[in-house]
Design a protein around this motif. Structure first.
Motif, mmCIF file in Angstrom:
data_model
loop_
_atom_site.group_PDB
_atom_site.id
_atom_site.type_symbol
_atom_site.label_atom_id
_atom_site.label_comp_id
_atom_site.label_asym_id
_atom_site.label_seq_id
_atom_site.Cartn_x
_atom_site.Cartn_y
_atom_site.Cartn_z
ATOM 1 N N ALA A 285 40.301 -26.234 10.246
ATOM 2 C CA ALA A 285 39.361 -26.987 9.419
ATOM 3 C C ALA A 285 38.202 -27.492 10.280
ATOM 4 O O ALA A 285 38.309 -27.568 11.502
ATOM 5 C CB ALA A 285 40.055 -28.157 8.740
ATOM 6 N N PHE A 286 37.112 -27.825 9.628
ATOM 7 C CA PHE A 286 35.918 -28.310 10.317
ATOM 8 C C PHE A 286 35.888 -29.829 10.245
ATOM 9 O O PHE A 286 35.837 -30.405 9.157
ATOM 10 C CB PHE A 286 34.659 -27.724 9.674
ATOM 11 N N TRP A 287 35.873 -30.479 11.402
ATOM 12 C CA TRP A 287 35.870 -31.942 11.429
ATOM 13 C C TRP A 287 34.472 -32.527 11.351
ATOM 14 O O TRP A 287 34.307 -33.719 11.120
ATOM 15 C CB TRP A 287 36.570 -32.433 12.689
ATOM 16 N N GLU A 288 33.458 -31.723 11.626
ATOM 17 C CA GLU A 288 32.089 -32.219 11.612
ATOM 18 C C GLU A 288 31.255 -31.394 10.637
ATOM 19 O O GLU A 288 31.397 -30.177 10.561
ATOM 20 C CB GLU A 288 31.470 -32.129 13.013
ATOM 21 N N GLU A 289 30.380 -32.059 9.901
ATOM 22 C CA GLU A 289 29.457 -31.360 9.009
ATOM 23 C C GLU A 289 28.365 -30.685 9.836
ATOM 24 O O GLU A 289 27.902 -31.230 10.853
ATOM 25 C CB GLU A 289 28.809 -32.346 8.028
ATOM 26 N N LEU A 290 27.965 -29.503 9.424
ATOM 27 C CA LEU A 290 26.845 -28.859 10.097
ATOM 28 C C LEU A 290 25.557 -29.602 9.773
ATOM 29 O O LEU A 290 25.408 -30.164 8.689
ATOM 30 C CB LEU A 290 26.725 -27.400 9.655
ATOM 31 N N PRO A 291 24.608 -29.597 10.684
ATOM 32 C CA PRO A 291 23.323 -30.245 10.399
ATOM 33 C C PRO A 291 22.550 -29.476 9.335
ATOM 34 O O PRO A 291 22.916 -28.359 8.949
ATOM 35 C CB PRO A 291 22.608 -30.214 11.749
ATOM 36 N N ALA A 292 21.460 -30.051 8.876
ATOM 37 C CA ALA A 292 20.666 -29.432 7.808
ATOM 38 C C ALA A 292 20.187 -28.039 8.191
ATOM 39 O O ALA A 292 20.079 -27.154 7.333
ATOM 40 C CB ALA A 292 19.467 -30.333 7.475
ATOM 41 N N GLU A 293 19.939 -27.815 9.467
ATOM 42 C CA GLU A 293 19.456 -26.499 9.897
ATOM 43 C C GLU A 293 20.591 -25.514 10.150
ATOM 44 O O GLU A 293 20.361 -24.404 10.635
ATOM 45 C CB GLU A 293 18.601 -26.628 11.157
ATOM 46 N N GLY A 294 21.832 -25.890 9.811
ATOM 47 C CA GLY A 294 22.957 -25.004 10.015
ATOM 48 C C GLY A 294 23.151 -24.657 11.476
ATOM 49 O O GLY A 294 23.111 -25.533 12.346
ATOM 50 N N LEU A 295 23.327 -23.369 11.777
ATOM 51 C CA LEU A 295 23.470 -22.905 13.158
ATOM 52 C C LEU A 295 22.215 -22.178 13.624
ATOM 53 O O LEU A 295 22.257 -21.373 14.543
ATOM 54 C CB LEU A 295 24.693 -21.983 13.291
ATOM 55 N N ARG A 296 21.096 -22.480 12.965
ATOM 56 C CA ARG A 296 19.803 -21.868 13.309
ATOM 57 C C ARG A 296 19.883 -20.338 13.303
ATOM 58 O O ARG A 296 19.361 -19.670 14.198
ATOM 59 C CB ARG A 296 19.298 -22.379 14.654
ATOM 60 N N GLY A 297 20.529 -19.807 12.269
ATOM 61 C CA GLY A 297 20.557 -18.372 12.057
ATOM 62 C C GLY A 297 21.596 -17.606 12.848
ATOM 63 O O GLY A 297 21.718 -16.391 12.695
ATOM 64 N N ARG A 298 22.365 -18.283 13.681
ATOM 65 C CA ARG A 298 23.362 -17.572 14.489
ATOM 66 C C ARG A 298 24.587 -17.221 13.653
ATOM 67 O O ARG A 298 24.979 -17.951 12.760
ATOM 68 C CB ARG A 298 23.743 -18.412 15.703
ATOM 69 N N PRO A 299 25.238 -16.089 13.959
ATOM 70 C CA PRO A 299 26.338 -15.596 13.133
ATOM 71 C C PRO A 299 27.632 -16.366 13.356
ATOM 72 O O PRO A 299 27.910 -16.856 14.467
ATOM 73 C CB PRO A 299 26.486 -14.136 13.569
ATOM 74 N N PHE A 300 28.452 -16.412 12.285
ATOM 75 C CA PHE A 300 29.721 -17.134 12.359
ATOM 76 C C PHE A 300 30.743 -16.455 11.457
ATOM 77 O O PHE A 300 30.432 -16.054 10.332
ATOM 78 C CB PHE A 300 29.541 -18.591 11.932
ATOM 79 N N LEU A 301 31.968 -16.336 11.964
ATOM 80 C CA LEU A 301 33.085 -15.740 11.239
ATOM 81 C C LEU A 301 34.167 -16.778 11.005
ATOM 82 O O LEU A 301 34.596 -17.457 11.945
ATOM 83 C CB LEU A 301 33.667 -14.568 12.041
ATOM 84 N N MET A 302 34.620 -16.904 9.753
ATOM 85 C CA MET A 302 35.768 -17.731 9.402
ATOM 86 C C MET A 302 36.924 -16.789 9.080
ATOM 87 O O MET A 302 36.853 -16.011 8.135
ATOM 88 C CB MET A 302 35.436 -18.641 8.218
ATOM 89 N N LEU A 303 37.984 -16.840 9.883
ATOM 90 C CA LEU A 303 39.127 -15.939 9.775
ATOM 91 C C LEU A 303 40.378 -16.775 9.558
ATOM 92 O O LEU A 303 40.759 -17.555 10.436
ATOM 93 C CB LEU A 303 39.244 -15.119 11.061
ATOM 94 N N GLY A 304 41.024 -16.644 8.381
ATOM 95 C CA GLY A 304 42.127 -17.547 8.084
ATOM 96 C C GLY A 304 43.210 -16.947 7.224
ATOM 97 O O GLY A 304 43.228 -15.747 6.930
ATOM 98 N N THR A 305 44.104 -17.816 6.787
ATOM 99 C CA THR A 305 45.244 -17.412 5.975
ATOM 100 C C THR A 305 44.828 -17.121 4.542
ATOM 101 O O THR A 305 43.915 -17.747 4.008
ATOM 102 C CB THR A 305 46.323 -18.506 5.980
ATOM 103 N N HIS A 306 45.541 -16.191 3.932
ATOM 104 C CA HIS A 306 45.261 -15.773 2.557
ATOM 105 C C HIS A 306 46.190 -16.543 1.619
ATOM 106 O O HIS A 306 47.103 -15.990 1.001
ATOM 107 C CB HIS A 306 45.485 -14.261 2.442
ATOM 108 N N ASP A 307 45.974 -17.849 1.545
ATOM 109 C CA ASP A 307 46.835 -18.698 0.730
ATOM 110 C C ASP A 307 46.021 -19.856 0.183
ATOM 111 O O ASP A 307 44.792 -19.867 0.283
ATOM 112 C CB ASP A 307 48.049 -19.192 1.531
ATOM 113 N N ASP A 308 46.710 -20.846 -0.414
ATOM 114 C CA ASP A 308 45.966 -21.921 -1.059
ATOM 115 C C ASP A 308 45.375 -22.915 -0.074
ATOM 116 O O ASP A 308 44.831 -23.935 -0.471
ATOM 117 C CB ASP A 308 46.845 -22.646 -2.093
#
Length: 404
Positions: A285-308
């Motif tokens: 999980a993410f403990w901090e909110e991203l800033p308004a500018e996000g990651l300034r266009g840099r790529p990001f992958l979220m890889l996780g469990t296929h459940d609820d």
């Protein structure tokens, strides 16, 4: 550590800490190894058959790339900061294992998996059927201080789950190195059950108590790890590098991946340090909110469990919020039959010691994790197209793309 069910943890901890449930009250035939931050899928766990205590060592899966792998341990201390967990400590201690493509097979000793004390402390969390001595002797596929292969290599930082050590990501680190990456796996002081230092001390998890009983927010962990990684980058790519072979690192191509809160720390590090070009969060999980500018266009992958927990609209609402805030190339991928520790060495360890298994077999857990993390970094650090990131892959039927 306080015993919690996964459902309770989802409500209390926003499903981000990789704290194994204490198994000392149950033997390896009945206890379920699970994280404090995910909800089980009914029927997903495969009960273990009662086994005699393992006496032979486990063997990590062999790397799949064309290079043999070298490794070295790099102790670092950042004395510009006060350690948030032990303010009286002499700076912020970091233990780093570097894996890298080696020039030729052989040379150097086989690399150790963990120190006996580190393994003993983790084994205590896994239950009476797990031997720390056997765990420490797990066979790796790298050689200590082997000469690096020539060439300039992308660098990938790895950060482990909360409570566990950097060596629980060894199969991924070795595989990335065999594919041509330099990989720096980092232990963060006082955030694992055991981190051995060169002076003979072993640091224990002061942060575990601070979060579990002291009410400290998880963002302290992610922001601290972001500062840790900045120091690691300074010491690997700065004017006076701590590693004598640091000239093989291409400082223009840097990525970071992490498991559980280490994955959340990948996003926090990218926010804090523009040198990190791409990031992967493996089931944290993410403990901090991203800033308004996000990651300034840099790529990001979220890889996780296929459940609820980590399907869209799941119990971990931080994935939905972060997905909306990501402003560059992004993917949300889930893996059927997986559980929280699927994305680490957990499947190898639990199978070896006869602990219950999730529905996804160990070999597939290893293959899927390696394949998709490497594909992401190949595409974004090397410019190599990887079509599996854009749609279903017949070779990986367990993998589901939720969003693009």
């Amino acid at each position: 550590m306080t015993r919690r069910t996964r459902a309770a943890a989802a409500a209390l901890l926003a499903c981000s800490l990789a704290l194994p449930v204490a198994l000392t009250a149950a033997g390896p035939a009945t206890a379920v190894v699970q994280a404090a931050d995910a909800t089980p899928t009914p029927g997903a766990a495969v009960p273990a058959t009662p086994l005699a205590p393992a006496v032979t060592r486990a063997v990590l899966p062999a790397p799949t790339g064309p290079y043999t792998v070298g490794s070295t341990i790099l102790p670092l201390v950042d004395r510009s900061r006060t350690d948030p967990w032990v303010p009286t400590a002499d700076g912020r201690a970091l233990m780093v294992t570097l894996h890298y493509p080696a020039a030729r097979p052989g040379g150097g000793r086989p690399a150790a998996y963990a120190t006996r004390e580190e393994a003993r402390l983790l084994a205590e969390q896994l239950g009476p059927g797990v031997s720390g001595d056997v765990l420490a002797r797990t066979r790796t596929h790298s050689r200590t201080d082997a000469r690096p292969a020539p060439g300039r290599r992308p660098l990938v930082l790895l950060s482990p789950g909360f409570g566990v050590s950097r060596w629980t990501l060894t199969h991924l680190a070795e595989d990335l190195a065999s594919r041509g990456y330099v990989v720096a796996s980092v232990d963060h002081a006082y955030e694992s059950y055991g981190t051995s230092l060169p002076d003979g001390r072993t640091l224990t998890c002061v942060a575990c108590t601070a979060l579990d009983e002291g009410g400290v927010h998880g963002s302290v962990v992610t922001s601290t790890r972001a500062a840790d990684m900045r120091h690691v980058l300074d010491r690997l790519t700065g004017p006076r590098p701590a590693w004598r072979h640091a000239d093989v690192i291409d400082a223009r191509r840097i990525g970071m991946a992490g498991h559980s809160i280490g994955g959340a720390s990948a996003a926090a590090t990218m926010v804090a340090d523009p040198r990190v070009d791409a990031g992967v969060n493996m089931d944290g999980a993410f403990w901090e909110e991203l800033p308004a500018e996000g990651l300034r266009g840099r790529p990001f992958l979220m890889l996780g469990t296929h459940d609820d927990m980590h399907l869209p609209g799941g119990a971990d609402a931080t994935w939905d919020r972060t997905w909306s805030a990501l402003d560059g190339w992004k993917r949300w991928i889930t893996v059927a039959g997986s559980e929280h520790f699927t994305f680490s060495d957990g499947p190898v360890i639990t199978r070896h010691f006869g602990l219950p298994q999730p529905a996804l077999p160990t070999e597939r857990a290893v293959a899927v994790t390696r394949t998709y993390v490497a594909a992401f970094f190949d595409q974004h650090l090397r410019g190599l197209p990887r079509p599996m990131l854009d749609g279903p892959s017949p070779a990986n039927p367990e993998v589901h793309l939720q969003h693009r």
